[in-house]
Enzyme design. Structure first.
Site, PDB file in Angstrom:
ATOM      1  N   ASP A  87       0.839  -1.192   0.000  1.00  0.00           N
ATOM      2  CA  ASP A  87       0.000   0.000   0.000  1.00  0.00           C
ATOM      3  C   ASP A  87       0.873   1.241   0.000  1.00  0.00           C
ATOM      4  OD1 ASP A  87       0.778  -0.576   2.715  1.00  0.00           O
ATOM      5  OD2 ASP A  87      -0.745   0.827   3.424  1.00  0.00           O
ATOM      6  N   GLU A 152       0.032  -0.887   5.940  1.00  0.00           N
ATOM      7  CA  GLU A 152       1.127  -0.274   6.695  1.00  0.00           C
ATOM      8  C   GLU A 152       0.982   1.235   6.774  1.00  0.00           C
ATOM      9  OE1 GLU A 152       4.959   1.494   7.756  1.00  0.00           O
ATOM     10  OE2 GLU A 152       3.832   1.788   5.886  1.00  0.00           O
TER      11      GLU A 152
END
Length: 454
Positions: A87, A152
């Site tokens: 991400d 994250e």
């Protein structure tokens, strides 16, 4: 081993092409409208692992998926787990990008695009290293696992529960993470420490609503003035934190560590230029690297209250707030630090004001022993990959999952950053040096051989 490195060298163009495919997926985890793209990135990663011969699986969490992959065919050899994330951060302000953030472009020896350095590009070095072992040697010399998540950048909210539910998949001898930076160009680095963090907010109320500044100004307390007096009192004028007990548990770096930092090629002026600030400021009697690597801080990271619109509005604000965070070093407990600050704040509240103190998230600092066999193996691998001995550094930021790996599960971690301090992660025009990407793949390939013998 030489055949594997030759394979890495011969496929550098193909590896960059494949990385660009992943970078084109706008997997912004904080944006609900991009949830489908985050899933698409997970599917891309899982398919890529499967094409390499790994057993890959997508695990759903309450928000975004993660990918787990493994190959456990090296009987009797260590098991290495690579952690990373697919991400990325939002791209705002989009007008400041020189090219489309999700159409990666090569320019001046760098690859530009969102996620190039944080963390798709760095994570991909390990994927390509394992693939090179399969191609050139038939199989890696160690057992390998990959845990690549999609949350994250929003704090990994669902990863702790997943780890608890899948402890068997987490089992390994060492974890390798590339989500940090080198000290500078031509200076491959082993990171041996991360600062922790403790977040909190201060909310001030002086009345039920804002008041007309002409009718009431000078006769009633102003919430913004009260707040600014409080936050200003948390530091001395020379930059030290003025909170009783704040420094009590700080563990000082060793003399050898301080000596190694002093030998690093960095001047205060270079640091100031990198930061883009008008000057430097901080705890007196400490060097710049001590301040950002080995000393705790207390930062006011956001402040608000009163009228924020265009033009002028004559009011006495009744409410104000400040968002704050403390960066912690080894020895410091986040809860104890927050309590010390809370007591200090409450002691500063004047008559006519109410203060609500809100505790936020926190994680302790991480310290990685420099004398471990894993660190020694990583240093040798970096020398193979980059052609020179690495330097040993700390980083001032926090990676909460590293604290969990080391502190809760007792698994050694290696922090091998292949990015640069000026890669503009989280900002416009994020980049990754193509030479560093290639050297990172070589380093990871060499690391597998070094860990096999460790």
């Amino acid at each position: 081993m030489q055949n594997v490195l030759a394979c890495v060298d011969n496929n550098r163009g193909a590896f960059v092409t494949q990385l660009k495919e992943l970078l084109r997926i706008p997997s912004i985890s904080t944006d609900p409208e991009r949830a489908g793209d985050v899933r698409r990135a997970a599917q891309w990663m899982a398919a890529h692992f499967a094409s390499m011969g790994l057993r890959a699986q997508i695990f759903d969490t309450p928000r975004h998926p993660l990918v787990y992959a493994e190959w456990l065919g090296a009987q009797g050899k260590p098991t290495v787990l690579f952690y990373g994330h697919f991400d990325v951060q939002p791209v705002d302000p989009i007008a400041e990008w020189k090219s489309d953030p999700f159409e990666p472009i090569e320019r001046d020896g760098n690859l530009y695009g969102r996620g190039t350095s944080d963390d798709k590009g760095q994570m991909f070095t390990h994927v390509k290293a394992v693939e090179s072992w399969f191609k050139a040697a038939g199989a890696p010399p160690v057992n390998v696992k990959f845990l690549i998540e999609g949350e994250e950048e929003i704090g990994s909210p669902n990863l702790p529960a997943w780890l608890e539910a899948h402890r068997d998949l987490l089992a390994c001898d060492v974890i390798v993470i590339s989500d940090t930076s080198q000290f500078g160009p031509g200076l491959p680095s082993v990171c041996t420490g991360l600062r922790g963090i403790a977040a909190f907010e201060i909310h001030v109320r002086t009345g039920s609503s804002d008041l007309h500044s002409g009718s009431f100004g000078g006769a009633v307390p102003n919430a913004i003035e009260v707040l600014t007096r409080i936050v200003a009192a948390l530091h001395t004028p020379d930059g030290a934190v003025d909170v009783p007990g704040f420094y009590d548990d700080v563990q000082e770096p060793s003399a050898s560590e301080l000596a190694s930092w002093a030998a690093l090629p960095l001047t205060d002026e270079q640091f100031r230029e990198t930061a883009g600030t008008l000057g430097l400021h901080g705890e007196p009697g400490r060097t710049t690297l001590e301040r950002v690597w080995a000393r705790p801080t207390l930062e006011i990271i956001g402040i608000g209250g009163g009228y924020q619109g265009e033009g002028h509005k004559g009011v006495v604000p009744a409410r104000a707030f400040a968002k704050c965070s403390a960066r912690l070093v080894p020895g410091m407990d986040p809860a104890r630090v927050v309590e010390c600050v809370r007591r200090r704040v409450m002691s500063l509240v004047p008559t006519g004001a109410e203060v609500e103190f809100k505790s936020g998230h926190g994680t302790p600092a991480v310290s990685i022993p420099t004398d471990s066999k894993w660190v020694a193996a990583s240093a040798r691998a970096l020398e193979t990959g980059f052609g020179r001995k690495p330097v040993f550094i700390r980083e001032g930021g926090s990676i909460s999952i590293v604290t969990r790996f080391v502190g809760q599960y007792g698994i050694p971690c290696l922090l091998l950053g292949f990015g640069q301090p000026d890669d503009r992660i989280h900002g416009p025009n994020e980049k990754l040096s193509l030479a560093d990407f290639h050297s990172g793949v070589r380093t990871s390939a060499a690391l597998l051989a070094e860990l096999a013998s460790a």
